[in-house]
Design an enzyme around this catalytic site. Sequence first.
Site, PDB file in Angstrom:
ATOM      1  N   VAL A  28       0.871  -1.168   0.000  1.00  0.00           N
ATOM      2  CA  VAL A  28       0.000   0.000   0.000  1.00  0.00           C
ATOM      3  C   VAL A  28       0.915   1.227   0.000  1.00  0.00           C
ATOM      4  O   VAL A  28       2.091   1.132   0.357  1.00  0.00           O
ATOM      5  CB  VAL A  28      -0.923  -0.030   1.254  1.00  0.00           C
ATOM      6  CG1 VAL A  28      -0.097   0.005   2.530  1.00  0.00           C
ATOM      7  CG2 VAL A  28      -1.955   1.093   1.248  1.00  0.00           C
ATOM      8  N   HIS A 453      10.437  -6.523  11.795  1.00  0.00           N
ATOM      9  CA  HIS A 453      11.533  -5.549  11.764  1.00  0.00           C
ATOM     10  C   HIS A 453      12.713  -6.020  10.913  1.00  0.00           C
ATOM     11  O   HIS A 453      13.870  -5.920  11.347  1.00  0.00           O
ATOM     12  CB  HIS A 453      12.032  -5.254  13.184  1.00  0.00           C
ATOM     13  CG  HIS A 453      11.030  -4.606  14.072  1.00  0.00           C
ATOM     14  ND1 HIS A 453      11.163  -4.560  15.448  1.00  0.00           N
ATOM     15  CD2 HIS A 453       9.872  -3.963  13.794  1.00  0.00           C
ATOM     16  CE1 HIS A 453      10.139  -3.928  15.971  1.00  0.00           C
ATOM     17  NE2 HIS A 453       9.337  -3.555  14.990  1.00  0.00           N
ATOM     18  N   HIS A 496      12.579  -0.733  18.236  1.00  0.00           N
ATOM     19  CA  HIS A 496      11.858  -0.783  16.964  1.00  0.00           C
ATOM     20  C   HIS A 496      12.543   0.175  15.984  1.00  0.00           C
ATOM     21  O   HIS A 496      12.890   1.297  16.341  1.00  0.00           O
ATOM     22  CB  HIS A 496      10.399  -0.376  17.168  1.00  0.00           C
ATOM     23  CG  HIS A 496       9.629  -1.304  18.058  1.00  0.00           C
ATOM     24  ND1 HIS A 496       8.421  -1.861  17.690  1.00  0.00           N
ATOM     25  CD2 HIS A 496       9.896  -1.785  19.298  1.00  0.00           C
ATOM     26  CE1 HIS A 496       7.978  -2.641  18.666  1.00  0.00           C
ATOM     27  NE2 HIS A 496       8.856  -2.601  19.654  1.00  0.00           N
TER      28      HIS A 496
END
Length: 520
Positions: A28, A453, A496
């Site tokens: 997307v 990740h 993260h």
Amino acid sequence: NSPFDWNYTTTPQKGLNNQVITYARGYVLGGSSSTNLLTWTRGSRDDYDRFAKVIGDNSYSWNNMIKYFKKSEKWVHPRDGRDDSDEYNPAVHGTNGPVLITTGGVRTVTDTRVLATTQQLSGEFPFNLDVNSGDILGVGWLQSTMGGGSRSSSSTAYLRPALTSRKNIDVLIQTRATKLIKTGTSKGVPQFRRLEVGQTTSSKRFTFTARKEIILSAGAVGSPQILMLSGIGDAPDLSKIGIKSTVSLSDVGKNLIDHPLVGAQYIVPNDTATIDPITLGEDPAALTAALAEWTANKTGILTSTGDNFIGFFRVPDNSTILKKGDPTAGPGSSHYELAWQAAFASSTQTPPNSGRYISNIHVVTTPTSRGSITLNSSNPFTAPIIDPNFFDTNYDLSVMVYAIRSAQRFIKAQPWNGFVLAPYPDLAPVFADNSTDADIVTYIRKFTRTIHHPVGTAAASKEKGKGVVDSNLLVKNASGIRIVDASVFPFLPSAHPLAGIYGVAELAADKIKKAYGIQL
């Protein structure tokens, strides 16, 4: 498993009882920043200082990167209007960047208990005002990529504004980059100035020729795949599927690093106001009301990710886990992560139809296992072979065992008495006071998944013959190709990586401007 994902799967994971697991990547505009968990952490000061050392360029050091972190973000206050002065440190954040950053949209039932535990067990779980200060250790308020009650992605923050304000940018949708085409030589190395694209396996191919260079930002799966389809990679591997080598770079697709995650769930009283589909599913009127509130005002529980705190920790320095050395970037980097959700959170278990639950996650943040991305076919519309190779090392497994025991100490602390009634049945053998490491390993191998990740598959390196890109993120042994995405990270930050990816992209933008004499 939706139209908004590439719907990849992995090879059977030997560390997970040979399970094949899903490997989500956003299909997307905005890529995975439009579908991820929104968590905004930069990593430690040590992480970026190690980047600078390995890449051979001090511009990647923390002291330089901090300006790019700030440049990429804009702090906004929580959607519920509460005073957030004790939830972050404004000195370390940006105020005018494109990506909106904030703490949770509403408070949750776990917040006061998490904070109380950081006070009662401050030795193991100290409070940290802002984990994005470069000093990440401890428990702090979770910062997320959202503002005004909605997600802030690379599409909403960067791409869409550029599409409305600039005339020199176009986006092709439902179109895939199929390969880079060699157009000659430059300074004795192959030059690539042409890009081929297509929409299906059998559709007509179109090409575009760059005046200056081509920039790949297809991610840690897509960028190495495109390179290999172009003949850039390990020549023997490419020849096996009929691709002629154009540039010999054996590290393309190697060095895949990812964070393994395993969750835990706990039963809490039935009158608890948790934030999850179970609660809303039992009361359709509540779901209707929540959606109506969000649609009208962008407020309410649908502005929450369900978790308001995150913590980063180290195993003790004298732990036998570290007997072969410490793989982190330094004493300020983490070995593992814990986070807490006011919901039934799991990547592997089907949520129950009733009851109330809270959860926490455990993540190995400095894994030593290394996987790979390889081609399955010379067809660009065939998914590559993805092998994160979870728990290939005893260190990774031992840290996850330690993280789970650490989380049990946290959840069994006094502030949770009378609230946590029992572990979810799957967790019971692990929660028991007499649980063994073998019990925990069994749980880990059954329920671990990725936290999404992946990095490192086109890693930057200063060493000749190693890595894929140089300090300017230009592909080695070639001309005309630059890579700007998570694949260039030589290591995972011990947190993260999303904020780090934006920061490196902002740095890369300045490097590109400098290369072509554009005013910074």
